[in-house]
Enzyme design. Sequence first.
Site, mmCIF file in Angstrom:
data_model
loop_
_atom_site.group_PDB
_atom_site.id
_atom_site.type_symbol
_atom_site.label_atom_id
_atom_site.label_comp_id
_atom_site.label_asym_id
_atom_site.label_seq_id
_atom_site.Cartn_x
_atom_site.Cartn_y
_atom_site.Cartn_z
ATOM 1 C CD GLU A 23 -3.035 -0.748 -0.174
ATOM 2 O OE1 GLU A 23 -3.323 0.416 -0.160
ATOM 3 O OE2 GLU A 23 -3.444 -1.847 -0.710
ATOM 4 C CB SER A 25 -50.845 -28.446 40.402
ATOM 5 O OG SER A 25 -52.239 -28.855 40.321
#
Length: 785
Positions: A87, A461
């Site tokens: 780069e 229950s």
Amino acid sequence: MKHKLAYLGIFSLLLVTIFIGIASGYLYQIIHNLPDIKFIQEYTPGQITLIYAEDGQQIASFCLERRILVPLPEISQNFIKAILAIEDANFYQHKGIYWPRVIQAFWKNLKSGHYVQGASTITQQLARSIFLYPQKTISRKIKEAFLAYKIEKKYSKKEILELYVNQIYFGSGAYGVEAAAKSYFEKKAIDLKIAEAAFLAGLIRAPSRYSPFRNPDLAQKRCRIVLKRLREEKFITQEQHHSALQFPFEFQKKEKKTPAPYFVEYIRQYLQNKFGRSGLYKSGLQVYTALDLHLQKTAQKSLQWGLERLDKRQGFRPVSSPIENITVSEEKIRQAINQRKPMGEKLLGVVKEVFNKKVLVDVLEWEGEINLKNMRWTKVKHPDKILKKKDKVFVRIKGYQEAEAEKPFRLILALEQVPLVQGALVALEPKTGFIRALVGGYDFSKSQFNRAVQAHRQPGSSFKPFIYTAALRQEKTLADIIIDSPIIYKDEAREKDWKPTNYYEKFNGPTTFRQALEHSSNVVTVKLLKEVGVDHTIDLVRKMGITSPLSPDLSLALGASGVTLLELTSAYGVFSAQGVYTPPIAIKWILNHKGEMVQKNDPSPQIVLDKQVNYLITSLLEGVVQHGTGWRAKSLRRPVAGKTGTTNEYNDAWFIGFSPDLVVGVWVGFDEYRSLGEKETGSRAACPVWVKFMSAALEDRPVKNFPIPTGISFMSIDADTGLQATPDCDNIIVEAFREGTEPEKLCNCQNLGTDRFLSIDFQAQKTQAQEIIPHIPKKNTFSPD
């Protein structure tokens, strides 16, 4: 002629002046509107929020840009050299712009007639990435150049490089080198080898074009170009270059699935509510949860196993269209078949042929066989009763029949189907409130509705233990007798009657507390709530962590008010923690991206029950397992306690149970409130899931008894009368009492014999036992178990 030349010269000069003026104005406008580079000092790019399990393993992440910031010393020099080589080889020499490269690129682009080479330095790329849009325009390039120059004047090369490697995009959702290294190689940036570094550096120019998943050949070619540049710049030796070229260029896109999707979504919603969307997706939080991955995986498998068994009990169901239940990739299926591995996942197949005792099914390009044994859950003796050619079916690969003699190669398949029924499971550590496992449904990819925390269902229950707890707090004992007999409650204001009934519509006469809860008597529980008081009971359950709205009437005894599985399981945690309630905790602590603590959630225990009352209710719930509806849990062969729950028409099935160190709740039902099927009670539909989970969860843990606190005594009593036992009693049990509350009377069993309860006139009670109460349930609610 001279005048014409003079005029031409003046005109040309005027044009040049005008051009310079326009250009100067244009440049001034651009420069004047440049962003302030001081922004870089405050600039914090979006970072990943990471979610961790109890053991520190990452289980999920949230981000708009998947980025993990790292300082330059924590990045491999191999990568630094690679980006410089490809780069910006003159990075340390230029002042933001490298003019020889600009001229070279201009000439090459001019000769080719189109863009073939860029000239941007690392500093220019950084300026573009932070401040500018990516469109290629003259104004952008000018701004880029000026910004690069200003950045170079303000910041050091090290600062610029560190910003750049953390900012740049590498494809596959990865921003910055650390995220890229994890994404492509599952390692840290500091550990990148030469070839790996060259590959990542090669992506920067065009991440999509050089993606190894989209264009593997181009990606490999680009990697070799970077390696060549590294060699040309003398960053690596010839030997290193040659070795790097041997890099096995193979990438497989990994399916990154969280092992706890419902739990993670629960965390995500909390974080977004607390920190906002930006805080969640950009701030780089580190979230450490209480999740136990082993228990979580066990919970998921156990719930799926139970739901599949229940679904199969309801019979075979043709595959609906469109198909939306299969998420296994063809690549994964082919890989398993080629390696001759069984597959637990359900696969879609097409019926090729139906015979008297087997079915041939095509799975992709392979043929498979389902014999009667592997489809016996359908309860059919002849497959053609349920299947025909070209039908779509779900199958599971159990094994393989290799080709030999006249037998072709075939897959050995089992017939499967995807359940419609749903469920949820929650596991908590009662002493800390830590959520160790949470599953909110059969398959998160199909339904994201979290039934563990979002569904309010009637507990049936499984709510009864709270009624008995409230009674025990009022000096009741486990040997107290309540008459299990018909009773009618009248509401004169609405001119309606309510007659609670037991599951089998039978009445047991005089019944002790223990017998009533073990056999889940509805009538006894309603009578008990009437005696204890609805308001008192609601006040108690609020302290135990139930926050959902509760109906202030006697239907509360039968669990008619909707609650969530998480809050009900947490409330049962009080029993396991010897009377102490600790609110559920999913997140232990949260750090910001700098590692600073922003939130810490320590357990906050609150004493709700005294230890004696808590031990008595725990003993009752142990009895439910040993002698009552929770009998399936006896197979664990260790002290556990719990309660089943079932609602009207078998719409909901529950089992909430606990050991001394773990409390677990299971709910099973349909989202649309319909029956699970005849006799699909909490004992049958939910308890097996609980048992399967607990058998794996407790496998390596020592057997512990529930601690007996001081102030508890034991006495042998007659189980039927609740009185002190004598040698003549037929049904003697050892019962627990708070000291000073033991029964004083002796059982007179020799006089009563086996017919001692026959004097109760149930028919008379049926017509005479009527009470006028201000509010009764709006419908005839009953709880089967």
